[in-house]
Design an enzyme around this catalytic site. Sequence first.
Site, PDB file in Angstrom:
ATOM      1  N   ASP A 102       0.850  -1.181   0.000  1.00 58.09           N
ATOM      2  CA  ASP A 102       0.000   0.000   0.000  1.00 58.09           C
ATOM      3  C   ASP A 102       0.898   1.248   0.000  1.00 58.09           C
ATOM      4  O   ASP A 102       1.871   1.294  -0.758  1.00 58.09           O
ATOM      5  CB  ASP A 102      -0.959  -0.050   1.198  1.00 58.09           C
ATOM      6  CG  ASP A 102      -2.026   1.024   1.196  1.00 58.09           C
ATOM      7  OD1 ASP A 102      -2.918   0.959   0.337  1.00 58.09           O
ATOM      8  OD2 ASP A 102      -1.967   1.904   2.063  1.00 58.09           O
ATOM      9  N   TYR A 231      -2.619  10.244   3.298  1.00 59.36           N
ATOM     10  CA  TYR A 231      -3.688  10.849   2.502  1.00 59.36           C
ATOM     11  C   TYR A 231      -3.502  12.332   2.212  1.00 59.36           C
ATOM     12  O   TYR A 231      -3.480  12.754   1.052  1.00 59.36           O
ATOM     13  CB  TYR A 231      -5.039  10.542   3.163  1.00 59.36           C
ATOM     14  CG  TYR A 231      -5.297   9.054   3.147  1.00 59.36           C
ATOM     15  CD1 TYR A 231      -5.620   8.403   1.962  1.00 59.36           C
ATOM     16  CD2 TYR A 231      -5.130   8.286   4.298  1.00 59.36           C
ATOM     17  CE1 TYR A 231      -5.795   7.025   1.928  1.00 59.36           C
ATOM     18  CE2 TYR A 231      -5.305   6.907   4.268  1.00 59.36           C
ATOM     19  CZ  TYR A 231      -5.628   6.288   3.077  1.00 59.36           C
ATOM     20  OH  TYR A 231      -5.779   4.927   3.036  1.00 59.36           O
ATOM     21  N   HIS A 291      -6.511  -6.565  -2.121  1.00 62.68           N
ATOM     22  CA  HIS A 291      -5.617  -5.525  -1.614  1.00 62.68           C
ATOM     23  C   HIS A 291      -4.702  -6.026  -0.496  1.00 62.68           C
ATOM     24  O   HIS A 291      -3.652  -5.440  -0.242  1.00 62.68           O
ATOM     25  CB  HIS A 291      -6.465  -4.343  -1.127  1.00 62.68           C
ATOM     26  CG  HIS A 291      -5.689  -3.097  -0.851  1.00 62.68           C
ATOM     27  ND1 HIS A 291      -4.973  -2.437  -1.824  1.00 62.68           N
ATOM     28  CD2 HIS A 291      -5.498  -2.379   0.296  1.00 62.68           C
ATOM     29  CE1 HIS A 291      -4.387  -1.368  -1.298  1.00 62.68           C
ATOM     30  NE2 HIS A 291      -4.686  -1.313  -0.023  1.00 62.68           N
TER      31      HIS A 291
END
Length: 314
Positions: A102, A231, A291
């Site tokens: 990730d 983020y 994922h």
Amino acid sequence: MENIHHKHVEVRGLKLHVAEIGSGPKAVVFLHGFPEIWYTWRHQLVSVASKGYRAIAIDFRGYGLSEQPAEPENDTFIDLVHDVVALLDSLAIDKAFLVGKDFGALPAYLVAALHPERVSGVITLGIPFILPGQSAVQNHLLPEGFYISRWQEPVGRAEADFGRFDVKTVIRNIYILFSRSEIPIAAADQEIMDLFDPATPLPPWFSEEDLSVYASLYEKSGFRYPLRVPYRTLKVDCGITDPKVSAPSLLIVGEKDYVLKFPGIEDYIRTGAVKHFVPDLEITYMAEGNHFVHEQFPEQVNQLIISFLDKHGI
């Protein structure tokens, strides 16, 4: 698991939590994503160590058992890059393999690009080379309710969304949402946590015990830093132009990973365009992988990792 040793290591003024097993001469450093933590690598740590490698997984700054920076809102991905290099220094490791999952893929590749002498090879799961900046993820090509867009909004909205639930429920919700093959996108009158159906069970490869471990670690750190990095800092240019990763690299892609549906990502990988940045890149696809492919199919992923390490660990 009981043979994994835990300690804190001073890194650039912060104490970072380090989980370590094995004492081989060649080191492998595992870098987690979100909503993960060092524990996400539990299967890989034990497997890699059993083959004679020194296996290390960290909690990034601001995550889990690692300390929080004094002003997290000032941090960017470059702080994680500097942390990894400083960690190698603190552990007296001249050169290591880096394995990123990730968002952990970004500092793995950037350390290799900026400090090639410190990296024996790079393995990433699900995420190809991506340079932080305005074009890192093309949010504008997805609806307003795209989860990254929502979590990138100024401080307040995501915090309020998460704050309606306890930490364990937030982790459960995100794990289940991210296990699907569809991109999490909320309607205009929804928040991201509203996408979760409480009747949905955990995936069969992720137990209630696993969830409890994740929750206990995020209860210590909270979500302030994760919302900043990755983020809210994903669009921040890190000042690197035309980087190249010269180290041998492996990208493991689950074909049911929702990230493949991000605008342009699948073409970027399948056409080989990613090799502009990572010329010595091998790409392996896992047809049923999602994922969290390293937790979903640990034996297969472990074998891919170990084969790569043995090939390039000369």
